[in-house]
Scaffold this motif. Sequence first.
Motif, short mmCIF file in Angstrom:
data_model
loop_
_atom_site.label_atom_id
_atom_site.label_comp_id
_atom_site.label_asym_id
_atom_site.label_seq_id
_atom_site.Cartn_x
_atom_site.Cartn_y
_atom_site.Cartn_z
N GLN A 299 0.26 -16.03 56.03
CA GLN A 299 0.28 -16.87 54.83
C GLN A 299 1.41 -17.89 54.84
OE1 GLN A 299 0.82 -14.15 51.58
NE2 GLN A 299 2.91 -13.61 52.15
N ASP A 300 2.39 -17.74 55.75
CA ASP A 300 3.51 -18.67 55.80
C ASP A 300 3.18 -19.94 56.59
OD1 ASP A 300 5.09 -16.90 54.36
OD2 ASP A 300 5.83 -15.90 56.17
N VAL A 301 2.07 -19.92 57.32
CA VAL A 301 1.68 -21.08 58.13
C VAL A 301 0.48 -21.75 57.48
CG1 VAL A 301 1.00 -21.89 60.40
CG2 VAL A 301 2.50 -19.91 60.20
N GLU A 302 0.70 -22.89 56.88
CA GLU A 302 -0.36 -23.64 56.22
C GLU A 302 -0.77 -24.79 57.13
OE1 GLU A 302 0.22 -24.09 51.80
OE2 GLU A 302 2.26 -23.48 52.35
N ILE A 303 -1.79 -24.54 57.92
CA ILE A 303 -2.19 -25.49 58.95
C ILE A 303 -2.70 -26.79 58.34
CG2 ILE A 303 -3.84 -25.88 60.83
CD1 ILE A 303 -3.63 -22.93 61.51
N GLU A 304 -3.47 -26.70 57.26
CA GLU A 304 -4.09 -27.90 56.69
C GLU A 304 -3.06 -28.90 56.18
OE1 GLU A 304 -6.94 -26.90 53.75
OE2 GLU A 304 -8.31 -25.91 55.15
N VAL A 305 -1.96 -28.40 55.62
CA VAL A 305 -0.93 -29.31 55.11
C VAL A 305 0.23 -29.45 56.09
CG1 VAL A 305 -1.47 -28.90 52.70
CG2 VAL A 305 0.17 -27.41 53.83
N ARG A 306 0.05 -28.87 57.29
CA ARG A 306 1.05 -28.97 58.36
C ARG A 306 2.44 -28.53 57.88
NH1 ARG A 306 -0.60 -34.73 61.28
NH2 ARG A 306 -2.81 -34.21 61.60
N GLN A 307 2.49 -27.31 57.38
CA GLN A 307 3.72 -26.81 56.79
C GLN A 307 3.95 -25.36 57.18
OE1 GLN A 307 4.66 -27.72 52.56
NE2 GLN A 307 4.52 -25.52 52.23
N VAL A 308 5.19 -25.05 57.48
CA VAL A 308 5.61 -23.67 57.77
C VAL A 308 6.69 -23.29 56.78
CG1 VAL A 308 6.68 -22.13 59.45
CG2 VAL A 308 5.09 -23.88 60.23
N THR A 309 6.52 -22.15 56.12
CA THR A 309 7.52 -21.66 55.17
C THR A 309 8.31 -20.54 55.82
OG1 THR A 309 6.10 -22.19 53.29
CG2 THR A 309 7.93 -20.68 52.89
N VAL A 310 9.60 -20.73 55.92
CA VAL A 310 10.49 -19.72 56.49
C VAL A 310 11.05 -18.89 55.33
CG1 VAL A 310 12.60 -19.31 57.81
CG2 VAL A 310 11.10 -21.22 58.41
N ARG A 311 10.79 -17.60 55.36
CA ARG A 311 11.25 -16.69 54.31
C ARG A 311 12.54 -15.98 54.75
NH1 ARG A 311 7.63 -18.13 50.21
NH2 ARG A 311 5.54 -18.28 51.11
N SER A 312 13.53 -15.99 53.87
CA SER A 312 14.79 -15.27 54.12
C SER A 312 15.36 -15.63 55.49
CB SER A 312 14.57 -13.76 54.01
OG SER A 312 14.11 -13.40 52.73
N GLY A 313 15.54 -16.93 55.71
CA GLY A 313 16.16 -17.38 56.95
C GLY A 313 17.65 -17.07 56.94
N LYS A 314 18.37 -17.71 57.83
CA LYS A 314 19.82 -17.47 57.91
C LYS A 314 20.46 -17.78 56.57
CE LYS A 314 23.76 -18.34 60.94
NZ LYS A 314 24.24 -19.08 62.13
N GLY A 315 21.31 -16.87 56.09
CA GLY A 315 21.90 -17.02 54.77
C GLY A 315 20.97 -16.57 53.67
N ASP A 316 19.87 -15.87 54.06
CA ASP A 316 18.87 -15.37 53.12
C ASP A 316 18.26 -16.50 52.30
OD1 ASP A 316 17.34 -13.30 52.09
OD2 ASP A 316 18.70 -12.94 50.40
N LYS A 317 18.02 -17.64 52.96
CA LYS A 317 17.45 -18.80 52.28
C LYS A 317 16.03 -19.07 52.76
CE LYS A 317 20.74 -21.45 53.73
NZ LYS A 317 21.59 -22.65 54.01
#
Length: 260
Positions: free
Chosen positions: A102-120
């Motif tokens: 669900q984090d990879v939205e191919i149609e809108v060319r978007q990747v959502t990174v959850r809780s990356g470095k710094g919990d951002k």
Amino acid sequence: MKRFLRFHGMRHPLATVGQVSASTQNQALSALLFLYRHVLGGDVGNLEGVVRARQPKRLPVVFTVAETRKVLQRLQGTEQLVAQMLYGSGLRLMEALRLRVQDVEIEVRQVTVRSGKGDKDRVTVFPASLTEPLQNHLLVVLPMALGRKYPNAASEWGWQWVFPQSHRWRDARTRTEGRHHIDPSVIQKAVKRAILRAGISKPASCHTFRHSFATHLLERGQDIRTIQELLGYSDVKTTMIYTHVLNRGPCGVMSPVDLL
């Protein structure tokens, strides 16, 4: 803790000085902050700022576009797709491996990174050229037995790992089953082999793809604040380091002798 305090004559040190790498100093700093805040109940004061200011600043290792192509061409299957995501989206290795469907939205060319470095959380770009390879990768049919055992499995598809391990684990006590994402060492070893086969002598690694993502965007004229957001840096100064590794020289400056 006793050795640490005795070494400094029972006084609060101002900085960590030693012939060690920046990552080792970061680890030591985290331990010191934990010691002072949570164990001794002391005031860290300017300890963190002083230590970070004393750490050596290293320029990132960056592939040229040609080198990037060579390394990617020497990878196959899932390892190649992961590396392409690292370079195409500017992801850290663990950020890529922890992606859910669900984090990879191919149609809108978007990747959502959850809780990356710094919990951002952050949003970065999805490479259009990876649409078909990723869709083919995700064409997974649930085994009939698993579908009967877990009737909601198909509806929970969005929570599955984009890059899962090939085998499932089973808890011996509860008999529950699950699947982890690929172990990072699998990708790290594959990338290292590809770098050697490509004849590249730089001390490169999986993280080099992320550095190359930022540098190559700068070379193509992308503004640095947009790159900052894509990388998830809170300070544009951190992103400025990539201006020092452009192929046009430090800070993208052309030498005046080239104009003669």
